[in-house]
Each structure stands twice: as C-alpha cells, then as structure tokens.
Design a protein around this motif. Structure first.
Motif, PDB file in Angstrom:
ATOM      1  N   GLY A 112     -12.374  -7.494  -0.625  1.00 49.82           N
ATOM      2  CA  GLY A 112     -11.816  -6.147  -0.757  1.00 49.82           C
ATOM      3  C   GLY A 112     -12.733  -5.286  -1.587  1.00 49.82           C
ATOM      4  O   GLY A 112     -13.869  -5.675  -1.908  1.00 49.82           O
ATOM      5  N   ARG A 163      -7.058  -1.094  -9.055  1.00 48.29           N
ATOM      6  CA  ARG A 163      -6.416  -1.207  -7.742  1.00 48.29           C
ATOM      7  C   ARG A 163      -7.464  -1.587  -6.693  1.00 48.29           C
ATOM      8  O   ARG A 163      -8.466  -0.892  -6.516  1.00 48.29           O
ATOM      9  CB  ARG A 163      -5.738   0.110  -7.382  1.00 48.29           C
ATOM     10  CG  ARG A 163      -4.987   0.097  -6.060  1.00 48.29           C
ATOM     11  CD  ARG A 163      -4.274   1.418  -5.875  1.00 48.29           C
ATOM     12  NE  ARG A 163      -3.196   1.561  -6.854  1.00 48.29           N
ATOM     13  CZ  ARG A 163      -2.621   2.735  -7.152  1.00 48.29           C
ATOM     14  NH1 ARG A 163      -3.056   3.854  -6.570  1.00 48.29           N
ATOM     15  NH2 ARG A 163      -1.644   2.778  -8.025  1.00 48.29           N
ATOM     16  N   ASN A 171       0.860  -1.177   0.000  1.00 48.61           N
ATOM     17  CA  ASN A 171       0.000   0.000   0.000  1.00 48.61           C
ATOM     18  C   ASN A 171       0.900   1.232   0.000  1.00 48.61           C
ATOM     19  O   ASN A 171       1.503   1.577   1.020  1.00 48.61           O
ATOM     20  CB  ASN A 171      -0.906  -0.020   1.237  1.00 48.61           C
ATOM     21  CG  ASN A 171      -1.888   1.134   1.254  1.00 48.61           C
ATOM     22  OD1 ASN A 171      -1.746   2.113   0.514  1.00 48.61           O
ATOM     23  ND2 ASN A 171      -2.887   1.049   2.113  1.00 48.61           N
ATOM     24  N   GLU A 177      -8.065  -2.712  -2.634  1.00 51.97           N
ATOM     25  CA  GLU A 177      -7.466  -2.689  -1.298  1.00 51.97           C
ATOM     26  C   GLU A 177      -7.981  -3.870  -0.486  1.00 51.97           C
ATOM     27  O   GLU A 177      -9.186  -4.102  -0.399  1.00 51.97           O
ATOM     28  CB  GLU A 177      -7.806  -1.374  -0.582  1.00 51.97           C
ATOM     29  CG  GLU A 177      -7.081  -1.208   0.746  1.00 51.97           C
ATOM     30  CD  GLU A 177      -7.287   0.171   1.340  1.00 51.97           C
ATOM     31  OE1 GLU A 177      -6.432   1.045   1.120  1.00 51.97           O
ATOM     32  OE2 GLU A 177      -8.324   0.370   1.994  1.00 51.97           O
ATOM     33  N   TRP A 222      -2.338  -3.656  -1.520  1.00 51.57           N
ATOM     34  CA  TRP A 222      -3.023  -3.406  -2.788  1.00 51.57           C
ATOM     35  C   TRP A 222      -2.934  -4.640  -3.668  1.00 51.57           C
ATOM     36  O   TRP A 222      -1.914  -5.328  -3.699  1.00 51.57           O
ATOM     37  CB  TRP A 222      -2.389  -2.224  -3.515  1.00 51.57           C
ATOM     38  CG  TRP A 222      -2.752  -0.894  -2.922  1.00 51.57           C
ATOM     39  CD1 TRP A 222      -3.675  -0.638  -1.955  1.00 51.57           C
ATOM     40  CD2 TRP A 222      -2.174   0.372  -3.261  1.00 51.57           C
ATOM     41  NE1 TRP A 222      -3.722   0.698  -1.673  1.00 51.57           N
ATOM     42  CE2 TRP A 222      -2.820   1.342  -2.461  1.00 51.57           C
ATOM     43  CE3 TRP A 222      -1.200   0.772  -4.164  1.00 51.57           C
ATOM     44  CZ2 TRP A 222      -2.502   2.690  -2.546  1.00 51.57           C
ATOM     45  CZ3 TRP A 222      -0.880   2.108  -4.249  1.00 51.57           C
ATOM     46  CH2 TRP A 222      -1.523   3.074  -3.453  1.00 51.57           C
ATOM     47  N   THR A 268      -2.736  -3.033   5.406  1.00 47.57           N
ATOM     48  CA  THR A 268      -3.524  -3.246   4.193  1.00 47.57           C
ATOM     49  C   THR A 268      -2.555  -3.378   3.025  1.00 47.57           C
ATOM     50  O   THR A 268      -1.442  -2.826   3.061  1.00 47.57           O
ATOM     51  CB  THR A 268      -4.496  -2.086   3.926  1.00 47.57           C
ATOM     52  OG1 THR A 268      -3.758  -0.869   3.807  1.00 47.57           O
ATOM     53  CG2 THR A 268      -5.535  -1.969   5.036  1.00 47.57           C
TER      54      THR A 268
END
Length: 496
Positions: free
Chosen positions: A284, A303, A124, A305, A251, A249
């Motif tokens: 996510g 993208r 991230n 998360e 990505w 977190t």
C-alpha cells in the motif's frame, strides 16, 4: 592497566557468577589458581596494588585472602602504555583468542529508514454511498437485508410508493400525447429534476402507464452500515434509508511514535502483514498523516490505503506495517557492538596491541543489524563486536572513565602520543564558550576522515577565545594530544 591471561579469566569468572548464569560453566572450567606473592606474569609490569573484584574500590598493598570474600586478592599491574595516555584494559593475545574478541571498523554506509509499527484495518471513509428517498411516500416492501450484509452494486434495498412521482408521470404522458416536442422535453426534464432516472422515464414511455412504485438499489458494492427502511413506514423527502461502505479499498490506520514523525511522508510505500494470512504481504501507500497526536500514547496516525479486490481485508483486523524510506548516508557499526546501560550508550574502542577503552556514543536509526552513530565516533575507529561486555565490566571495575562525546578520536585518547603534534585546520560556528573549552559545529576534516559534526575542543590558552562569542563563524586549528583535541588558534571568517 593490563590484564594477563590468568587475571582476566579470574575476573571473568566472578563477573559471570553475578551477570551471566549461562556462562558460569565456561568460566568455572577455565578458572586458574590465584598467583602467589612471588609470581608476576611476564610483561605485566609493576604491581600497583591488590584488590577484591567484588569490592574493587578497596585496595591492598600485599597479596593474600580478601577480608570480604573467601578468595585470593587479584593484582593490578601498571599499564605498559605511556604516562600521558589514558588508562585502558589490556588483554594478552592468548586471552584474546580464548575470549574470541572481534574488532570491526566504523564505516560510512547507507541505512534505509525502515520503521516497524502496528495498526488496524478500517473502512475507506471516502467510498461511502448514502441511499435516500427522493420524494415523500411510503415503504411498501423491504428486501431481506440487514446491517453488516455484503451486497453488490445494484442490489435492491426497498420498494417505495411515491404518489408525487405517480402524478408527475401521468402529466408527462398527457403532454407527450399532444405531440409537441418542446412541451414533451420540458415535461421529461421535470421528471429528471424530481430524481427519476432515465431508465424509469423510458419504462414509463414504453408502457404508457405511470409507475409510482420505485425499487431503491445500492449504487456501489460493499457492506451495509445502517438500514432504516421498514415496511409501512412513511417517508419524507431526503430521508436516509441505508448507508453502504465500499470494500474495494480499505484504510490501515498505523500508530507511529511521535519521535519518528520525520521518517514518514505522504506517498511513502508500506508493506503489511496480518496474522490471518501468514507469509503474505500486502502493498500500500501512505495517503495521509493526520494532524493531531494521541496524547495518551504519544503517537500520530498514519493512514495507508490498501487494495482489497478479493475482500479478504476486513475492518478491525490487526496488522504489522513496515514503512520503507530512502537510504541515507550514515556512520555505521554492527548493532551487537553497542552497549546500552540505561543511562548512556557505549562502545569499546580497540587501540591495537590488545588495548581497549570505553567511549560514549549517541545512536540513531537501526536496521539490518547495523546501528547509526550520530556522535562519539569517527570513520575508521575500531570497535569490539564480541566480548565487549566483559571488557566494559573490567573497565568499570578499574574505574576507567569512558571517552565523552566530542572528546576526539580514539587514537588521540588511548594511544601513545606522537613524537610531533600535527595541526589540523577547518572552519565552523561557535556554539558555546566556557573558561577552558569551545564547542564548535565544524565542517569535515578530510585529513582525519571526520564528517561535519559538533564537538568540544579544549583551549590550549584561555586567551584564544577572548573576543569571540556564540554564533561567530571562525577558522581554527587544532591538534590531538592524549588529553583530547586542543584548540591552538582561532580567527573570525571574513564578513563576520
């Protein structure tokens, strides 16, 4: 054209040898002897000609052995339908039962825009801490750290000797002894502006001694990306000592084909699976769709998360992603009914009485064993979902043309004409005009259960389109003779 039970099985055995090796035993076991000259199946109609299934374009006027293959010629019978109807492949009831032909009606339904793509886990980039020297000095000690180490918040990185901080602390202690609150507050504020924490200032006040050696710690938990602190190195103000990326977190950068760009949006839910954790799904959401497309792969980066509280998701891992979407209404058929030839997409229409005809369609999304039909079919039309490849092969051998997209409903193309034509009316916009046809984007036709679509109508009289142009909004009437939907009248909508 009509296929009796014997002829269908004979043709099927030849097709199976060429196309389906696994089905050879079945057809070989059911193959029957060719018919003699005097034998004509009941209800088959008049014999038009004889042909070799391997060379269907060559016709013969009498039965016998093929000059091309060591096999008997197969008779082609006249279709029992009306003279105005389009040619079809007809299968008798016994053959239909043997082949296990199944028919399903095209129907309106909801199809979720599920999208399966792949991607890789990454750090991230919004959760990054850069550790710097607040003042010039020296590195007196480096703790046992290295790039790639996972550390917790508050973990020590290095001890720095900062002479400037030591001098400022000595001045602060001197001012504090004067007992003047205003000067003391100003001196304390100067220490804060130099980058000293309240905890360090309080420690100096308690001890009464300056402390020029400061331990630099990481402000967040994560992995050390870079580490430039080395014992004995001289530091300048603002010099970077380390960089730490958080792991709370991560990505997931998913590659979505540009043709499916309209199926993704920010905030969309995503479900992820990884080979390292079989049977487990990670939920996510899409937080960004990057503005550029990869030229080599024709994909855009989406993208996502993902929470990573236990730290199991590691950057670099490969993941499969299912992007869910809202269900949208669509005309649906079972996916197994769709025949993809590589040049076009077909379905086999069932007109009743064991008669079948190919129709070209344009397909859209596919999910849950169902395929969306964008054009070429109407709700309620019946399509084959088993045995369609054999029927399509027979239609190709017979030279039967597929119904083109926009060619009207199946009942109008392959059924016998009605005793009296019914006129249907609706409104639409002219997309294109030719000498013999008009293409219209029209509104729904409730009487036929047709949705709004774009299709081409033949002109009953070329003069009907005189004075009209592309873009005109019109009200028009049409009927459905065997040749296809035909425009009977057309008038501009008021206000044009």
């Amino acid at each position: 054209m009509t296929l009796d039970k014997s002829a269908l099985r004979w043709g099927a055995s030849i097709l199976a040898v060429a196309l389906l090796a696994g089905g050879t035993g079945y057809w070989a076991g059911h193959r029957q002897a060719p018919q003699s000259e005097a034998t004509t199946p009941a209800g088959a109609g008049k014999v038009l000609y004889w042909y070799d299934p391997m060379f269907p374009n060559q016709k013969f006027d009498k039965p016998g052995k093929s000059p091309f293959m060591d096999m008997q010629l197969v008779p082609r019978y006249a279709d029992g339908g009306s003279a105005g109807a389009a040619p079809t492949v007809a299968v008798d009831p016994a053959a239909r039962q043997s082949l296990g032909l199944r028919v399903v009606a095209a129907k309106m339904g909801s199809l979720a825009s599920a999208l399966e793509v792949t991607g890789t886990i990454d750090f991230n980039q919004r959760d990054v801490a850069v550790i710097q020297a607040r003042s010039g000095g020296f590195v007196s000690r480096v703790y046992a750290r290295a790039p790639g180490d996972v550390v917790r918040a508050g973990a020590p990185i290095a001890d720095l000797l900062l002479p400037e901080w030591g001098g400022a602390q000595t001045e602060y202690l001197s001012v504090r002894r004067l007992g003047k609150p205003d000067l003391t507050a100003a001196a304390r504020q100067r220490l804060r502006l130099m980058g000293m924490s309240d905890g360090l200032i309080a420690s100096v006040e308690r001890s009464g001694r300056p402390n020029g050696v400061v331990t630099i710690t990481t402000p967040i938990s994560g992995t050390i990306q870079t580490l430039d602190a080395r014992a004995g190195v001289t530091l300048a103000m603002g010099q970077t000592l380390a960089q730490v990326s958080g792991l709370g977190t991560v990505w997931l950068n998913a590659a979505v084909p540009e043709a499916r760009a309209g199926d993704v949006r920010v905030g969309q839910n995503a479900s992820t699976t990884l080979a390292g954790f079989p049977g487990e799904r990670f939920a996510g959401r899409v937080i960004a769709i990057l503005p550029t497309t990869q030229a080599d792969s024709r994909t855009l980066t989406v993208r996502i998360e993902l929470p990573n509280r236990d730290g199991r998701l590691r950057p670099g891992m490969f993941a499969s992603v299912a992007l869910g979407g809202d269900a949208k209404p669509a005309l649906l058929v079972p996916s197994e009914a769709v025949i993809r030839t590589g040049r076009r997409t077909l379905v086999m229409l069932a007109a009743g009485d064991g008669r079948y005809h190919p129709a070209e369609v344009r397909i859209g999304r596919e999910a849950g064993g169902e395929t969306e039909i964008l054009a070429g079919l109407s709700p309620g039309e019946n399509v084959l979902v088993s045995g369609q490849f054999l029927i399509d092969s027979e239609a190709s051998l017979s030279g039967i043309e597929a119904r083109p997209i926009g060619g009207g409903a199946a009942s109008a193309t392959i059924a016998a004409p009605a005793s009296k034509a019914t006129l249907y009316e609706t409104t639409g916009k002219i997309e294109r005009i030719t000498a013999n046809s008009v293409t219209l984007s029209h509104e729904p036709v409730p009487a036929l259960d047709w949705p709004a679509m774009t299709m081409t109508f033949a002109l009953a009289n070329p003069g009907i389109a005189r004075g009209f142009k592309a873009g005109d909004r019109v009200r028009f009437g049409f009927d459905r003779p065997p040749a296809g939907p035909t425009l009977r009248h057309m008038a501009k909508v008021a206000g044009q």
